[in-house]
Write an enzyme that holds these catalytic residues in place. Structure first.
Site, PDB file in Angstrom:
ATOM      1  CG  HIS B 256      65.566   7.161  42.216  1.00 25.94           C
ATOM      2  ND1 HIS B 256      65.635   6.278  41.161  1.00 25.94           N
ATOM      3  CD2 HIS B 256      64.639   8.085  41.883  1.00 25.94           C
ATOM      4  CE1 HIS B 256      64.780   6.668  40.209  1.00 25.94           C
ATOM      5  NE2 HIS B 256      64.167   7.760  40.631  1.00 25.94           N
ATOM      6  CD  GLU B 308      60.856   9.765  40.671  1.00 20.83           C
ATOM      7  OE1 GLU B 308      61.990   9.457  40.281  1.00 20.83           O
ATOM      8  OE2 GLU B 308      59.911  10.015  39.908  1.00 20.83           O
ATOM      9  CB  CYS B 404      60.644   6.404  33.067  1.00 19.57           C
ATOM     10  SG  CYS B 404      59.777   6.808  34.579  1.00 19.57           S
TER      11      CYS B 404
END
Lengths: 645, 645
Positions: B256, B308, B404
């Site tokens: 990630h 991600e 985020c």
């Protein structure tokens, strides 16, 4: 069409047909019996034994696992027809006995619902594949009857079909549904063909006509099930299952690509048999959309692995591709039916493209390894380390939990003799769709004709036909219509009859040679087989600025083993000066195409620069391309069909 | 480093900072309070009210929803520091009071575990983000204290941190774990910085040192939880969480991408503060891997949306890309810390690249719409109809369930003044990393220096510095180190001191001007700002045969609005004769780059040919490129950074 018989006599194809008979069929039988070490068990035979009460245990494998046994039996049938084998037939008879034992009193036959969810039959047509499995049973039964004359499997299939026919339809007491995975529609046409029973034709037509009507059956069924599903999440996705619209209103190929082409196949059959103009127009529209806007150069269809589906026009990424083997096989089924609807060279061109490239490439040269996904560009490290490409395998896989593709390859290749010719009902016209060496026997005006085709394809362009006549007449009048392949780049095929050059007329992509034949007449058909550079339509973004190499029906590709990596560094020279080189020892024998290219000069790069002011430094490089269908038979490595200009 | 203060005075950046202050911060406050119509509710404030016992209800949003409020408070703090606003401060004080009310007696603070799973605290460090949220609380607390001098949030944070410090560590009665999402490690460094308490530094070091040790904490924790997880399936994936190896043994950026760069940021801080050579070497190795082999030209990182995550070296697809906004912001954090470890121009180059392209481009010109994913190539129809690209949006989105990115953009842009300079402890060297107009105040040998920077970037290359001295001395000796940007294609910047050309020496990418300054001294720094064609390393397959346009720090792109579609039809002419055109009215004002190109002649194509023998027919076409950061502000359309050669 008249029933005719063709038997293949062709070095190139015999190899593959032998591989299916000697390796694929026995290997798959072992797999169906869970006897392949290190492979996921199939459970197929065991499921039937449990359903027949011969064994205790729980259903295993996919909900549609029964269809694997049926597809195997269908492949066995074709093989037996071409190559009788009493041991194999005994095994098949045993399997058929087992199937019979698993059939219910009322004709119902499905091991999943018999053993795992009794009482839930017909409650989830959306996902449960019951009619799909019935379709494969029917196809196997028809093929086995044609091959052996034995009725047992056909009787089993008819009993089940009669139950289905009584349960499904528009009468008040009937289920007004259809299958989530189209297949039974095309199978019923075959059953009608062999039995002549109109009710089977009508049942097929019902399934096709009902599909996509409002209110939608799957939506209502989903509500009745309390909105539960097996795999799919949320509301039923009607586009994926091609029931978003009545089939006659569909204009664009959408959804799961195998389901789509199986449905279009049945639609073409029905259009031919019923003369339904709207249905025929829908077939032609969907054909144009599929083959002009959603087909890879290899004859692959289905651009995404998510849903194994079509995406949209001109979206044909080479690296995240799906292009499932079964989808191209279904495309071939469909093309075959379109040819029966109308002999147009275009249909046969697509059939040949999918056959020689996507389908042939899906099987390894040992017959034991298969691709599901047939990519046009592979970077093995990306297949491993980028999850967006996990579905793209750089090497063929041994056997699959969901093993749809290998048995499909087996049944197509072992019935390939059915794809070469069409003889008109009156025996007066013989269309030759594929140039595959074969002996065709047919009757015309009391004369028995054996037409021998001998073909150098795919390596050479020379095709020869010889007519042998027998029976009371010593001459026979019939037209031989020879496809003029779409891949001819320049010029046209030369025709010689008994050694003399002759003119010919071309109709719908076929050269028509209408004459009175004598015994021993020979016809030479000389196809200009050039290596050709191909470009893609500019709307296909993925291929912009790229060129493919094709030679006759074969699409070529470059591989790491010949050209090094990264292949992306390589581009074709302005004039690549392509040359052809037969390599009898390479990959079982093939013609390699070589040419001049330019490689980015990687030696002028340092690792400390991911990006730098453009220098465009190239160094001369040699390009060596092999037929696409042979890719991935050496060390795993990069592969690409499209090369930068 | 000495605490210095810089305030931004820059037309270009002031726009963005004002947008954050006037639009983003108020809009986000509304969002945190679920008052944005048509947007998914955030639940963040409501969760705190429920945890504080002020409201009945159930926790909503993500498990890490608390961090949204903390990130907003951090952004507010930076804004208040630069632009006092008593109304905003009152709102922030209210939010802080609410946070205090949600804190447990023992210091524990997390609304998810307080309201939804009391008793389950610290049982799922792998996924539950408790320490991550604590980290964002700490960052907000430090920033708010620095901005306002108010201790309340800092005290809340310290109480919680003291609880964490007592619970985590290598003592027998302590939890020997660390967070699944790195963040607290870098936050603790800030807390140490403001409080001087060694125990916070030590706690950060513990988390970093413990990570990746054997036996693996997450594996053991997963077993203790009965192998249950919230989202992730199967065995914990240690690479995704960067705990597959002790951090000092890590050589390649994996997993990630936001987690990775947050961790590297803390590692760089710790290497600087503790002089840990192995840790520094790990930072340098990971930096080289990330920025030389896994970074897009826009400063984006993370090549796949699945996880991600980073994929592997040179795998940088432009269309299935992730390049999350937060990841580039994290890369900027990390670059900033690397600069503090060692002033090297390369670090600032990457910082500038990510800032001007990926991060700036993530926000719309109205400040209310944001990209999560920052693609380098967009085909809007594919984003809609090919599920492999559903994550790539052709237009910025309003607000996100997982929000985020927007608060991260806000906190970065409103603290941008902290990214421009480093003044050495003795005040004798001032490094200028970014050419952003600003006033820097620092003290050297009793003299108060105000260094005014005025910069034409990104549109022009002229930068001017003026020194104002005050205090007892009227002269000040210090070295001004000016970064020589990596994007200079040819020549080198000219330097003038009080109008006279001067030579300079370059050290680690900085021109060092070491002199005794008088009040009013002016220095001109003239950067050659050319439009440049850029090529990518040949191992980056996705960019083979392609060129990007860059001008100064700005990467350019072509859009459908200017160039038509498909953009893939377009290629650059052999000599594209690029020219620059200021457009004051386009997209808020920008410099457009135009040039000559060639387009595939689509008029020579018929729809009935998806593939044809290559003709390579091109027609002249005009190329018009705009700065990448401004893409997607007109009608949705195709966009591409890389153009075919």
């Amino acid at each position: 069409m008249r029933i005719t018989s063709a038997s293949i006599q062709d070095t190139f194809w015999q190899n593959y047909i032998d591989l299916v008979r000697q390796t694929v069929i026995p290997y798959q039988w072992e797999a169906l019996n869970d006897r392949i070490e290190g492979a996921e068990p199939s459970h197929a035979i065991r499921n039937f034994r449990i359903a027949a009460g011969l064994e205790e245990g729980e259903f295993g494998g996919w909900i549609f696992q029964d269809s694997d046994l049926y597809k195997w039996l269908e492949a066995v049938s074709y093989s037996l027809r071409n190559h009788p084998d009493s041991d194999l037939e005994t095994i098949a008879d045993g399997a058929i006995d087992l199937i019979g034992q698993a059939q219910h009193e009322n004709g119902y036959l499905n091991t999943y619902f018999t053993t795992k969810e009794p009482g839930k039959q017909w409650t989830n047509l959306y996902e449960a594949h019951e009619l799909y499995c019935a379709g494969h049973l029917i196809e196997a039964a028809v093929a086995y009857y044609r091959a052996t004359g034995k009725r047992k499997l056909l009787d089993i299939a008819c009993r089940f079909t009669d139950l289905i026919a009584s349960m499904f339809g528009t009468e008040p007491n009937q289920i007004r549904g259809y299958c989530g995975h189209q297949e039974i529609e095309l199978a019923l046409i075959k059953l009608y063909g062999i039995t002549g029973e109109e009710r089977y034709l009508n049942l097929s037509r019902y399934f096709i006509d009902e599909r996509g009507s409002k209110p939608n059956y799957f939506m209502e069924e989903w509500e009745r099930r309390g909105r539960t599903t097996i795999w799919a999440q949320g509301t039923p996705n009607l586009e994926v299952y091609q029931c978003h619209l009545p089939v006659r209103e569909q204009t664009v190929a959408v959804g799961h690509s195998v389901r789509a082409v199986y449905m279009y196949t049945a639609m073409a059959d029905l259009a031919r048999l019923t003369g339904d103009v709207k249905l025929r127009e829908a077939c032609e529209r969907l054909w144009a959309n599929t083959t002009l806007k959603q087909m890879y150069i290899t004859g692959g269809i289905g651009a995404t692995h998510l849903g194994e589906a079509f995406t949209f026009d001109y979206d044909l990424p080479n690296d995240t591709v799906y292009a499932e083997t079964c989808a191209s096989i279904g495309l071939i089924f469909w093309a075959r039916r379109m040819l029966q609807l109308e002999a147009k060279g275009d249909y046969a061109d697509v059939m040949e493209r999918a056959l020689y490239n996507n389908v042939l490439g899906s099987m390894s040269t040992d017959g034991k390894h298969f691709f599901y996904v047939n990519p046009l560009e592979v970077w093995p490290e990306a297949s491993m380390k980028n999850p967006d490409k996990h579905h793209v395998k750089p090497v063929r896989q041994k056997w699959f939990g969901c093993s749809c593709c290998p048995p499909n390859v087996a049944r197509l290749l072992s019935s390939l003799n059915d794809y070469i010719y069409d003889v008109s009902d009156d025996g007066k016209t013989v269309h030759t769709h594929l140039y595959i060496g074969s002996d065709l026997r047919f009757e015309t005006a009391g004369c028995m004709v054996t037409l021998k085709q001998r073909s150098e394809l795919p390596w050479g362009g020379r095709v020869e036909f010889t007519a042998s006549l027998s029976g009371k007449a010593d001459r026979a009048a019939f037209a031989l219509a020879l496809r003029v392949p779409g891949w001819i780049q320049s010029g046209s095929p030369a025709l010689k009859v008994n050694g003399e050059i002759q003119n010919y007329r071309v109709e719908s992509g076929y050269a028509v040679i209408d004459r009175v034949w004598s015994d021993g007449d020979t016809l030479e058909w000389l196809l200009p087989l050039e290596t050709m550079l191909v470009e893609a339509h500019p709307l296909i973004r993925a291929n912009a600025g790229k060129t493919a190499i094709q030679r006759g029906p074969l699409v070529y590709c470059v591989e790491e083993a010949d050209c090094g990596v990264p292949l992306a560094m390589l581009s074709l020279a302005e004039d690549p000066k392509l040359s052809e080189h037969p390599h009898p020892d390479l990959l079982g024998g093939c013609v390699v195409v070589e040419g001049e290219g330019i490689a980015i000069d990687i030696s002028a790069w340092s690792e400390i620069q991911p990006y730098r002011p453009r220098q465009k430094q190239g160094v001369p490089a040699r390009i060596k391309a092999i037929p696409y269908f042979l890719w991935g038979n050496r060390q795993p490595g990069e592969m690409s069909v499209w090369l930068r200009d």
